[in-house]
Design an enzyme around this catalytic site. Structure first.
Site, PDB file in Angstrom:
ATOM      1  CE  LYS A   1      -1.742   2.082   3.545  1.00  0.00           C
ATOM      2  NZ  LYS A   1      -2.452   2.460   4.790  1.00  0.00           N
TER       3      LYS A   1
ATOM      4  CG  ASP B   1      -7.459   3.492   2.042  1.00  0.00           C
ATOM      5  OD1 ASP B   1      -8.369   2.996   1.330  1.00  0.00           O
ATOM      6  OD2 ASP B   1      -7.437   4.699   2.354  1.00  0.00           O
TER       7      ASP B   1
END
Length: 335
Positions: free
Chosen positions: A206, A224
């Site tokens: 991420k 997320d």
């Protein structure tokens, strides 16, 4: 949670969706219910309560369904067809286009001036808000502007600077580790490759995709909590693992859309489609959402749930882009 039907409004007051948006097909031929009180197609009179179809007579009290008996006392209801993969892809791409019109100013909500600052800010953003990170990083980067400076920091002094972001001891360890790795292995520069970034302490896919997409222009999907929640609500996937979610979404959209898609979805999740109480009644893509009705459907009540610029409130960045229509966030301790 139930899927919305194309072309009609549900009991919750959902706006009517276009057939092309949902991918559902209208019933054809013998698959739909017979008309009531109409002449039979075979030339004979229809029986009481319904019209006969070619090759069979209508049954009393309900219209006949091809291939099976009609229900007593009411019209036969054909089972809803599951959405095909192609229809889902078309609906997903339509959602992306609609979000692009709603959030033409979508952007990363962390303040940064270079790849190193974005990398550090993204590591700090774990388990806290981007606003709190943005309020904390000015002092951090004033003290340690380069990887070399940060690698030489006294841990206890750094901990005090980043304490407002929470988990400050673990984050200090990550920042010291990645700074030392940048100094020793990459000449003090943040690498522009995913394989290199994920080897740095505290950096996962991420974080790496955030840095690649926004500091280097390399397309990436940022999964997320907001992104994962929304793509499951929209039935793009039922996967929970972020890596699997990323792979599924990457197959739906062209690579050129990945970075901006991430911003748009995250923007929508923070402003409208909240975790506990989505503002369904004020959602601009409600007709395309199969989970419409999970949240507040009354338009007036839903509007009160909108956040940031959608609700007339400051955003998360102290230094937002020039085209951002909302107010800058206040500095730490300013209110």
């Amino acid at each position: 949670m139930s899927s919305s039907k194309s072309g009609s409004s549900g009991t919750t007051g959902k706006p009517a969706a276009k057939t092309a948006a949902t991918g559902a097909k209208a019933p054809a031929g013998t698959g739909g219910p017979a008309k009531t009180r109409g002449p039979a197609k075979t030339g004979g009179p229809a029986k009481t309560g319904g019209s006969a179809k070619t090759g069979g007579s209508a049954r009393t009290g309900s219209s006949a369904k091809a291939g099976g008996p009609a229900r007593a006392g009411g019209r036969a209801k054909a089972p809803a067809k599951p959405e095909s993969h192609l229809a889902m892809v078309r609906r997903a791409r339509r959602i992306n286009r609609e979000l692009a019109e709603v959030y033409p100013y979508a952007h990363p909500e962390l303040d940064f001036r270079n790849p190193f600052e974005l990398l550090c800010a993204t590591v700090l953003s774990a388990q806290t808000t981007d606003l709190r990170v943005n309020q904390t990083t000015p002092a951090l980067f004033a003290a340690y502007p380069t990887p070399e400076d940060m690698a030489a920091a006294v841990p206890e002094e750094m901990e005090e600077l980043i304490r407002p972001t929470g988990f400050f001891r673990a984050k200090t360890k990550s920042l010291l580790g990645l700074s030392a790795a940048l100094r020793d292995e990459f000449g003090g520069e943040v690498p522009g490759r995913l394989d290199d970034l994920v080897k740095l302490p505290g950096v996962g896919r991420k974080t790496a995709n955030v840095v690649l997409g926004n500091a280097f222009g390399v397309p990436g999907i940022t999964v997320d909590t907001h992104f994962g929640r929304l793509v499951r609500r929209w039935k793009w996937t039922d996967e929970e693992d972020p890596v699997k979610v990323e792979a599924v979404v990457a197959d739906i959209f062209p690579k050129s859309e990945w970075t901006m898609l991430s911003h748009r979805v995250i923007f929508h999740g923070r402003r409208v489609c909240h975790a506990r109480k989505p503002a369904c009644g004020a959602c601009p893509i409600a007709p395309l959402c199969p989970s419409y009705g999970e949240g507040e459907t009354d338009p007036e009540k839903a509007r009160k749930l909108l956040k940031y610029e959608m609700g007339g409130q400051p955003g998360q960045r102290l230094s937002p882009p020039a085209d951002y229509p909302g107010k800058p966030a206040p500095a730490l301790g300013a209110g």
